[in-house]
Design a protein around this motif. Structure first.
Motif, PDB file in Angstrom:
ATOM      1  N   ALA B   5       0.854  -1.184   0.000  1.00 27.47           N
ATOM      2  CA  ALA B   5       0.000   0.000   0.000  1.00 27.47           C
ATOM      3  C   ALA B   5       0.890   1.234   0.000  1.00 27.47           C
ATOM      4  O   ALA B   5       1.626   1.470   0.948  1.00 27.47           O
ATOM      5  CB  ALA B   5      -0.880   0.003   1.249  1.00 27.47           C
ATOM      6  N   PRO B   6       0.905   1.978  -1.104  1.00 26.16           N
ATOM      7  CA  PRO B   6       1.842   3.084  -1.205  1.00 26.16           C
ATOM      8  C   PRO B   6       1.364   4.303  -0.418  1.00 26.16           C
ATOM      9  O   PRO B   6       0.165   4.496  -0.206  1.00 26.16           O
ATOM     10  CB  PRO B   6       1.852   3.405  -2.689  1.00 26.16           C
ATOM     11  CG  PRO B   6       0.504   2.972  -3.175  1.00 26.16           C
ATOM     12  CD  PRO B   6       0.015   1.900  -2.255  1.00 26.16           C
ATOM     13  N   THR B   7       2.329   5.084   0.010  1.00 23.95           N
ATOM     14  CA  THR B   7       1.980   6.324   0.695  1.00 23.95           C
ATOM     15  C   THR B   7       1.986   7.439  -0.340  1.00 23.95           C
ATOM     16  O   THR B   7       2.845   8.283  -0.366  1.00 23.95           O
ATOM     17  CB  THR B   7       2.988   6.627   1.796  1.00 23.95           C
ATOM     18  OG1 THR B   7       4.289   6.447   1.234  1.00 23.95           O
ATOM     19  CG2 THR B   7       2.812   5.717   2.975  1.00 23.95           C
ATOM     20  N   VAL B   8       1.023   7.396  -1.234  1.00 22.77           N
ATOM     21  CA  VAL B   8       0.972   8.363  -2.324  1.00 22.77           C
ATOM     22  C   VAL B   8       0.274   9.624  -1.822  1.00 22.77           C
ATOM     23  O   VAL B   8      -0.608   9.569  -0.974  1.00 22.77           O
ATOM     24  CB  VAL B   8       0.209   7.766  -3.526  1.00 22.77           C
ATOM     25  CG1 VAL B   8       0.218   8.715  -4.702  1.00 22.77           C
ATOM     26  CG2 VAL B   8       0.834   6.444  -3.916  1.00 22.77           C
ATOM     27  N   ASP B 167      26.093  11.497  -0.383  1.00 25.94           N
ATOM     28  CA  ASP B 167      26.341  10.230   0.307  1.00 25.94           C
ATOM     29  C   ASP B 167      27.455   9.450  -0.400  1.00 25.94           C
ATOM     30  O   ASP B 167      27.373   9.166  -1.588  1.00 25.94           O
ATOM     31  CB  ASP B 167      25.032   9.417   0.297  1.00 25.94           C
ATOM     32  CG  ASP B 167      25.122   8.202   1.198  1.00 25.94           C
ATOM     33  OD1 ASP B 167      26.250   7.809   1.556  1.00 25.94           O
ATOM     34  OD2 ASP B 167      24.061   7.656   1.536  1.00 25.94           O
ATOM     35  N   LEU B 170      26.422   6.412  -2.222  1.00 25.06           N
ATOM     36  CA  LEU B 170      25.784   6.630  -3.515  1.00 25.06           C
ATOM     37  C   LEU B 170      26.838   6.708  -4.613  1.00 25.06           C
ATOM     38  O   LEU B 170      26.691   6.122  -5.696  1.00 25.06           O
ATOM     39  CB  LEU B 170      24.958   7.920  -3.451  1.00 25.06           C
ATOM     40  CG  LEU B 170      24.111   8.246  -4.665  1.00 25.06           C
ATOM     41  CD1 LEU B 170      23.163   7.115  -4.978  1.00 25.06           C
ATOM     42  CD2 LEU B 170      23.342   9.533  -4.418  1.00 25.06           C
ATOM     43  N   LYS B 187      24.947  12.222 -13.809  1.00 31.24           N
ATOM     44  CA  LYS B 187      23.867  11.402 -13.271  1.00 31.24           C
ATOM     45  C   LYS B 187      23.668  11.595 -11.777  1.00 31.24           C
ATOM     46  O   LYS B 187      22.581  11.346 -11.273  1.00 31.24           O
ATOM     47  CB  LYS B 187      24.122   9.923 -13.591  1.00 31.24           C
ATOM     48  CG  LYS B 187      24.032   9.663 -15.082  1.00 31.24           C
ATOM     49  CD  LYS B 187      24.059   8.202 -15.417  1.00 31.24           C
ATOM     50  CE  LYS B 187      24.371   7.992 -16.877  1.00 31.24           C
ATOM     51  NZ  LYS B 187      23.415   8.639 -17.782  1.00 31.24           N
ATOM     52  N   VAL B 188      24.716  12.018 -11.076  1.00 29.90           N
ATOM     53  CA  VAL B 188      24.565  12.161  -9.628  1.00 29.90           C
ATOM     54  C   VAL B 188      24.857  13.579  -9.136  1.00 29.90           C
ATOM     55  O   VAL B 188      23.965  14.266  -8.645  1.00 29.90           O
ATOM     56  CB  VAL B 188      25.457  11.152  -8.871  1.00 29.90           C
ATOM     57  CG1 VAL B 188      25.318  11.343  -7.374  1.00 29.90           C
ATOM     58  CG2 VAL B 188      25.079   9.735  -9.252  1.00 29.90           C
ATOM     59  N   ARG B 191      22.694  16.616 -10.461  1.00 27.64           N
ATOM     60  CA  ARG B 191      21.303  16.603  -9.992  1.00 27.64           C
ATOM     61  C   ARG B 191      21.196  16.732  -8.464  1.00 27.64           C
ATOM     62  O   ARG B 191      20.283  17.367  -7.952  1.00 27.64           O
ATOM     63  CB  ARG B 191      20.606  15.312 -10.442  1.00 27.64           C
ATOM     64  CG  ARG B 191      20.383  15.210 -11.934  1.00 27.64           C
ATOM     65  CD  ARG B 191      19.556  16.362 -12.484  1.00 27.64           C
ATOM     66  NE  ARG B 191      18.281  16.542 -11.841  1.00 27.64           N
ATOM     67  CZ  ARG B 191      17.132  16.080 -12.307  1.00 27.64           C
ATOM     68  NH1 ARG B 191      17.103  15.404 -13.419  1.00 27.64           N
ATOM     69  NH2 ARG B 191      16.024  16.319 -11.658  1.00 27.64           N
ATOM     70  N   ALA B 192      22.152  16.120  -7.783  1.00 25.19           N
ATOM     71  CA  ALA B 192      22.079  16.147  -6.319  1.00 25.19           C
ATOM     72  C   ALA B 192      22.243  17.560  -5.779  1.00 25.19           C
ATOM     73  O   ALA B 192      21.765  17.875  -4.691  1.00 25.19           O
ATOM     74  CB  ALA B 192      23.144  15.225  -5.721  1.00 25.19           C
ATOM     75  N   HIS B 267      10.342  18.817  -8.912  1.00 19.87           N
ATOM     76  CA  HIS B 267       8.988  18.255  -8.761  1.00 19.87           C
ATOM     77  C   HIS B 267       8.984  16.973  -7.942  1.00 19.87           C
ATOM     78  O   HIS B 267       7.969  16.579  -7.393  1.00 19.87           O
ATOM     79  CB  HIS B 267       8.405  17.964 -10.141  1.00 19.87           C
ATOM     80  CG  HIS B 267       9.209  16.936 -10.887  1.00 19.87           C
ATOM     81  ND1 HIS B 267       8.943  15.596 -10.782  1.00 19.87           N
ATOM     82  CD2 HIS B 267      10.293  17.051 -11.698  1.00 19.87           C
ATOM     83  CE1 HIS B 267       9.832  14.928 -11.514  1.00 19.87           C
ATOM     84  NE2 HIS B 267      10.659  15.780 -12.071  1.00 19.87           N
ATOM     85  N   TYR B 268      10.159  16.331  -7.853  1.00 20.52           N
ATOM     86  CA  TYR B 268      10.218  15.032  -7.176  1.00 20.52           C
ATOM     87  C   TYR B 268      10.329  15.173  -5.668  1.00 20.52           C
ATOM     88  O   TYR B 268      10.323  14.188  -4.951  1.00 20.52           O
ATOM     89  CB  TYR B 268      11.411  14.224  -7.699  1.00 20.52           C
ATOM     90  CG  TYR B 268      12.723  14.947  -7.589  1.00 20.52           C
ATOM     91  CD1 TYR B 268      13.476  14.903  -6.420  1.00 20.52           C
ATOM     92  CD2 TYR B 268      13.210  15.700  -8.660  1.00 20.52           C
ATOM     93  CE1 TYR B 268      14.662  15.576  -6.315  1.00 20.52           C
ATOM     94  CE2 TYR B 268      14.406  16.385  -8.556  1.00 20.52           C
ATOM     95  CZ  TYR B 268      15.123  16.316  -7.388  1.00 20.52           C
ATOM     96  OH  TYR B 268      16.315  16.993  -7.283  1.00 20.52           O
ATOM     97  N   ILE B 269      10.490  16.389  -5.192  1.00 15.58           N
ATOM     98  CA  ILE B 269      10.601  16.576  -3.745  1.00 15.58           C
ATOM     99  C   ILE B 269       9.211  16.808  -3.183  1.00 15.58           C
ATOM    100  O   ILE B 269       8.468  17.635  -3.704  1.00 15.58           O
ATOM    101  CB  ILE B 269      11.537  17.759  -3.432  1.00 15.58           C
ATOM    102  CG1 ILE B 269      12.965  17.374  -3.819  1.00 15.58           C
ATOM    103  CG2 ILE B 269      11.460  18.148  -1.961  1.00 15.58           C
ATOM    104  CD1 ILE B 269      13.975  18.458  -3.588  1.00 15.58           C
ATOM    105  N   PRO B 270       8.839  16.075  -2.133  1.00 11.33           N
ATOM    106  CA  PRO B 270       7.508  16.263  -1.568  1.00 11.33           C
ATOM    107  C   PRO B 270       7.304  17.737  -1.204  1.00 11.33           C
ATOM    108  O   PRO B 270       8.184  18.364  -0.655  1.00 11.33           O
ATOM    109  CB  PRO B 270       7.527  15.396  -0.303  1.00 11.33           C
ATOM    110  CG  PRO B 270       8.683  14.499  -0.443  1.00 11.33           C
ATOM    111  CD  PRO B 270       9.627  15.082  -1.428  1.00 11.33           C
TER     112      PRO B 270
END
Lengths: 271, 279
Positions: B5-8, B167, B170, B187-188, B191-192, B267-270
């Protein structure tokens, strides 16, 4: 019970490996800290071997050397008979942290390794979707990591690990951050996948029951400087079914032995 | 399988409805506050016996605004300043990003260059304005240079810090896939650093206005900084007020543009409710 082991070849081998680090502690005059010393073992194709030991015994150091991210100070590590000199495409690792990239969707995260290897987008996508389905994440490919639960994120990490099709998997407490139930479900899936794909795995854990439930052999490490003090061949059926193994009365033979070796309970702390 | 059950996040329509409910109440309150503010501005000075040349009432400032639109080419000067802000912000941000990424990737470079960077960071950047005017004359170059200098630091520092705190595991993971240095970067690392980059850009968007206006105040006969000094020199307080308001508006537009871009890129950050206006 350990069917076919005799004729299979060695996949991963640590040959008398010692690792020392420069001592950064200001309270000590010793120039080096020995993390592990004289570690010597071999894992055959399709075998799952767990390493357990007290915290700080250098388990993770072994994993770094196995994945070619760190070189041994003495001795050598071999993958398929070849000395490890750097990261190998036959080895993949999985940690307690899922290390999913938050800006990538789950599918894109699974594709990471393939993308770095230059696999075409269409092939990557196909493989990722296929693996997500196998890891019970079908339908979540376009979700972002923060939208998933810890267990699902670790499933995605597993899919990412399997995506590069490694022959050897190195796992450092991959389930230790999960709740007990989720952990058992994921162990079950992992055990089945490892068996089906005949993968070789080195599994680091501090959970004794997990070690016994998942492995063909369990290696016990001493305190730092870590070395292997005992090897148990787990002579139980159902290596692909840890749930069944947990219910196997035979497990009662191993766990107390391991507890004794690790001095669990001696300082008064009941487990 | 409880973990399936996802926490969407709540569905978009639900989230929107909730937001609307909040909005209606909030908009009502903030409109009321604004009206009170205007009333106070219009009649407050008279109540407290403050002369108009110290704090001109709202209507005076409005009339001055209309007058400046007609006879002082207010729009021209506003656009001139806005253009400077845009160019200064863009160049400063680009430079800050590039240097931040390079220093983040190379500790040696950071070690070698850090004394100079520190010195430049501590030096009050606006003090360079007269120097730049001496070098480049009454053109737009010195103004943009001051803005670039001011904008540069928060961005560089944020990007550098973000790369340093990635990290280690990572990076190991990506390296275990035998990634090249360039792949690791794109790639890291690149963006990070984005979330930190955007906090730097937010600060920088408001700082850019300071850089430009100081440059304009020091020399030249264009831009809101020039109008500001002119108004001050001719004891036209309303003119100074109008200039300040226009400068604030430029800064606000720049800030909102950064927030808009941030919401697109990150957009990917809550979502947090404190991120400012949600686009």
């Amino acid at each position: 019970m350990l069917e076919g082991k005799a004729m299979s070849k060695t996949r991963l081998e640590f040959r008398d490996v010692t690792k020392r680090f420069a001592n950064k502690s200001q309270h000590s005059t010793e120039p080096f800290v020995t993390a592990v010393q004289h570690v010597d073992f071999a894992i055959k194709e399709g075998e799952v071997v767990s390493i357990i030991g007290p915290s700080g015994c250098g388990k993770s150091t072994l994993l770094n050397m196995g994945s070619g991210l760190d070189a041994p100070s003495e001795g050598q590590v071999f993958i398929d008979g070849q000395p490890v000199t750097g990261p190998s495409e036959h080895v993949a690792f999985m940690l307690q942290k899922d290390l999913l990239l938050p800006w990538r969707s789950i599918r894109e995260n699974v594709e990471l390794g393939l993308e770095i290897r230059g696999i075409a987008a269409e092939q990557r996508r196909e493989k990722a979707l296929d693996l997500l389905k196998k890891c019970h994440l079908g339908g979540f490919e376009n979700h972002y990591p923060h939208q998933l639960s810890g267990g699902m994120r670790q499933r995605a990490a597993m899919a990412r690990t399997l995506a590069v099709d490694p022959t050897v998997l190195l796992m450092d407490e991959p389930f230790s951050a999960l709740d007990a139930q989720t952990k058992m479900v994921l162990q079950q899936d992992l055990a089945r996948t490892l068996k089906e794909a005949n993968k070789t795995a080195l599994f680091i854990t501090h959970d004794l029951v997990e070690a016994v439930a998942l492995s063909d052999r369990v290696l016990v490490m001493s305190q730092r400087p870590g070395t292997i003090i005992q090897e148990f061949v787990i002579d139980l059926a159902n290596r692909d079914d840890p749930m069944a193994r947990r219910g196997d009365p035979g497990i009662a033979h191993y766990v107390p032995e391991l507890m004794k070796l690790l001095h669990i309970g001696e300082s008064g702390a009941k487990v | 399988m409880a973990e399936l059950a996802p926490t969407v996040a709540p569905t978009p329509t639900m989230a929107k409805r909730m937001q609307n409910m909040f909005n209606r109440k909030e908009v009502l309150i903030s409109t009321a506050v604004f009206i009170v503010f205007l009333i106070f501005w219009q009649w407050g000075p008279t109540w407290f016996g403050i002369p108009n040349y110290i704090i001109p009432p709202a209507s005076d400032v409005y009339h001055e605004f209309i007058r400046m639109l007609g006879s002082d080419k207010l729009m021209y000067h506003t656009l001139y300043t806005a253009k400077g802000v845009l160019i200064g912000f863009f160049l400063g941000a680009l430079l800050g990003m590039i240097i931040g990424y390079i220093l983040g990737m190379s500790p040696t470079a950071e070690f070698v260059l850090s004394p100079y960077i520190l010195a430049l960071q501590i030096a009050p950047k606006v003090a360079f304005a007269p120097l730049f005017v001496m070098w480049f004359g009454f053109t737009s170059t010195p103004k943009i240079l001051v803005a670039v200098l001011i904008v540069f630091f928060p961005i560089m520092v944020n990007v550098l810090g973000a790369i340093r705190t990635i990290d280690r595991d990572l990076i190991n993971l990506v390296n275990s896939f035998k990634a090249s240095r360039l792949q690791l970067f794109w790639k890291v690392e690149f963006r990070a650093a984005m979330p930190s980059l955007f906090s730097g850009l937010r600060i920088a968007s408001t700082l850019a206005v300071i850089g430009i206006v100081v440059g304009e105040m020091v020399g030249g006969n264009e831009g809101l900084g020039y109008l500001l000094v002119w108004g001050s020199g001719s004891a036209n307080t309303s003119m100074v007020f109008v200039s300040i308001i226009m400068l604030t508006l430029i800064g606000l537009v720049a800030y909102l543009a950064v927030i808009w871009a941030e919401n697109k890129v990150l957009h990917y950050i809550p979502k947090r409710s404190s991120t400012g206006p949600q686009v």
